[in-house]
Design a protein around this motif. Structure first.
Motif, mmCIF file in Angstrom:
data_model
loop_
_atom_site.group_PDB
_atom_site.id
_atom_site.type_symbol
_atom_site.label_atom_id
_atom_site.label_comp_id
_atom_site.label_asym_id
_atom_site.label_seq_id
_atom_site.Cartn_x
_atom_site.Cartn_y
_atom_site.Cartn_z
ATOM 1 N N ALA A 1 0.861 -1.196 0.000
ATOM 2 C CA ALA A 1 0.000 0.000 0.000
ATOM 3 C C ALA A 1 0.889 1.234 0.000
ATOM 4 O O ALA A 1 1.865 1.302 0.783
ATOM 5 N N GLU A 2 0.629 2.125 -0.893
ATOM 6 C CA GLU A 2 1.416 3.374 -1.020
ATOM 7 C C GLU A 2 2.902 3.088 -1.056
ATOM 8 O O GLU A 2 3.688 3.679 -0.287
ATOM 9 N N ASP A 3 3.256 2.100 -1.927
ATOM 10 C CA ASP A 3 4.682 1.766 -2.065
ATOM 11 C C ASP A 3 5.345 1.196 -0.811
ATOM 12 O O ASP A 3 6.567 1.107 -0.734
ATOM 13 N N LYS A 4 4.531 0.811 0.144
ATOM 14 C CA LYS A 4 5.109 0.211 1.344
ATOM 15 C C LYS A 4 4.580 -1.221 1.489
ATOM 16 O O LYS A 4 3.499 -1.544 0.997
#
Lengths: 424, 424
Positions: B126-129
């Motif tokens: 999610a969101e590059d994490k």
């Protein structure tokens, strides 16, 4: 790459490895350097044993006919014409009325057909000559070890594929094998994989451990009669790893890697085998430890992918590499012996898969008893140091109790078997 | 010279030899060359095992407190801040709400106190994490192999006097013993006596046989872990013989002669011992074969006078020379093991003296069975080639039958005993 792996039984895995051809190279060594090597030629009696009629005692070599009339009251007198020790020969044949003083192991002179031991003879000197007397008749061939009575010239004594132990070396000497053909020791390369591994002379670093598998495996290779070649650590980058393996294959007869055969993110060996175009014989075995042990072959050359876990690595070597090394040495008995033994301790853990437990054999009142070499956690570190056998626990069994009968695989390299037969 | 010889029991003869001091010399070898050598230093854990808290599985290293409220209906979400493989370390401590993806064998990061296996976790991005979720609470220390749980730093692992087998070598590597102290192999000189002896590369001559004892004994010396030095044939002339022996004593740790110890006309060794001022420990033993085996010492240096008969020579070596070599190597178990076994064949000959019969051990249904290696005359030549044990038949007994219990001395050098105890 197919991530699904189908486990095969241990006996089937051993069979797949041993069904491959192994090259047998022959070299000649001097008898002085032959101990412990494997014969590549049959040893044949190059002469009869004994090579001549010889005396088993110190005594007098005589002709039995001279004694036909001997008795207590009328002993026979014979002229002792000379004395011969072992390694010497009588200068001439004896004539009627003559005897030769003879020592144990010496050749019976021509004209003589028996030996009278000193104990039943008397001796005296007369007119500067030696005489002996005997009071009983002797029989033809009495006290004579006849030429060829122990072995006839041409008899096959020891077959090729046999290890040269002290007794075999004595036969080589007896029959003049000052040089003998033996199988060249196969060169077995060893790579260790694992970025966590330090070399033995490096100081410990956080998160790292020293490479012990490679040192252990090189000793196992030596114990198996082959020549280890430690090739260092394998790079954890695929291309360099692939290159290192390809190059190594040109330098060795077979190659062992430790670690890197699981399906984890860091396990490069399956991809290396694939790029080499190697045929994977198996990559999963229904056994513990060592289920990930993988064997692959390319152009008839074997690559053994042993587990990175020390116990699994040790077991994988002895089950699959050891017999293939023996095959490369053309040994008549390539397998470790598997015998029956009595379990000396309870091992209550159930066994969904066949287990090979590090054990040590003891002999109690004529029975083979076997104890696990390290059953508690703290003994794991030293258990391999005390291991001289594997306790084989069949898969699909609950637990085993002290006193139960189990199969025991003996690791001693001096006793082998022609067969590999396990109840598992 | 006293021709009268008083036979002593075997156990007494062994005791006399082993009660003499033996020099132990120490040398350092690289770990690569250490296989099969005898440790001259104790092996101690130079660090704890494992050296750090480590993960037994692939999973997520987390803090158990983060999961206190986790449940099926309300999983806990944690931010996966990095991934560490074995040999790598987390770059920083984890904070509340964080996790580290961890591989088997890697070090647990600071701030984490348990490992959740992949199987019980979910992951998502999610969101590059990266995130992971877990649906159950974990316990403190769950799935963590704690530092020192297998071995504490300073623990004595293997005692000096132990042979370096593959398992011991693995320990040397683990604990950084890149060099290790071992006992230097004693140098054992060998002379053959007997004018009837030809060298192995000489053609057979009338009345002569080739020297096989020296080649056999040098292999027995190698098998015992010592270094043989073959010194050739001993002259059959007293002064030259005496000189050769005197000189040899400067070059070797101990000296073996084969032959020349009886009381025959050609047996020079008793006179050589006398002129050397040597103390004869014994020159007659109540055993067959090998009753004339003689052991003498001068200035603490041992001279073994073995019989010229091959079987007697072989037995004399294993009973008296073998354990003294082990003592020179400071082995914890200097003697061959003597176990109980079942006789596989009748041996009906009565035994006025204790007999050591060349035998070979087999394992049948968990029992140790032993068969004579050569019972008929023609097998005498090859019997030593098949010998891996001695069957000990007690003196003063009539005959033995198949199935009788007998003592068996095992010749395998891999299994030793601290004691020498025979019922004879």
């Amino acid at each position: 790459m197919n991530l699904h792996r189908e486990p095969i039984p241990v006996a089937e895995a051993v069979k797949r490895v041993l069904s491959l051809e192994a090259e047998n190279y022959i070299e000649k060594v001097k008898i002085e350097n032959s101990y412990d090597r494997i014969l590549a030629e049959d040893i044949v009696a190059t002469h009869s044993i004994p090579p001549f009629n010889k005396s088993p005692y110190d005594g007098f070599a005589i002709n039995s006919e001279s004694t036909n009339d001997a008795s207590k009251t009328s002993p026979v007198h014979l002229h002792v014409i000379e004395e011969i020790g072992a390694g010497h020969r009588a200068s001439r044949a004896i004539a009627p009325g003559e005897a030769v003083r003879i020592m144990t192991g010496a050749e019976i002179p021509e004209g003589a057909d028996c030996v009278a031991m000193f104990e039943i003879c008397q001796t005296y000197e007369a007119e500067d000559k030696s005489y002996m007397t005997i009071k009983r008749p002797m029989e033809k061939r009495q006290n004579i070890i006849e030429q060829g009575s122990e072995t006839k010239k041409g008899t096959l004594l020891v077959e090729k594929g046999t290890e040269i132990n002290p007794g075999v070396k004595a036969l080589l000497a007896t029959f003049g094998y000052s040089n003998v053909q033996v199988y060249r020791k196969p060169v077995v390369g060893v790579f260790a994989t694992g970025t966590e591994l330090l070399d033995v002379d490096q100081a410990l670093e956080p998160g790292k451990i020293r490479n012990s598998n490679a040192y252990m495996v090189t000793a196992q290779i030596e114990r198996s009669g082959a020549e280890p070649l430690y090739l260092g650590k394998l790079a954890d980058e695929f291309d360099r790893c692939y290159e290192a393996v390809s190059e190594a294959l040109n330098k060795v007869d077979m190659l062992i890697t430790t670690g890197g055969v699981s399906v984890g993110d860091y396990d490069l060996m399956p991809d290396v085998y694939e790029k080499l175009g190697a045929e994977v014989l198996f990559n999963k075995i229904a056994m513990r430890p060592g289920s990930v042990t993988t064997v692959a072959q390319v152009n008839g050359q074997l690559m053994f992918g042993l587990s990175g876990n020390p116990s699994a690595c040790y077991v994988g070597f002895e089950l699959y590499v050891y017999p293939y090394i023996q095959k490369s040495l053309n040994k008549t008995e390539p397998y470790h012996s598997i015998i029956e033994g009595i379990l000396g301790t309870d091992i209550m853990k159930p066994n969904p898969f066949t287990r090979f437990i590090r054990g040590s054999v003891a002999y109690e009142k004529g029975k083979v008893t076997v104890h696990p070499a390290g059953i508690d956690k703290s003994a794991v570190v030293t258990s391999l140091a005390h291991t001289n056998a594997f306790i084989i626990l069949k898969g699909g069994t609950r637990g085993y109790q002290k006193g139960d009968e189990v199969q025991v695989l003996l690791l001693s390299p001096n006793e082998g078997s022609q067969f590999f037969q396990i109840d598992a």
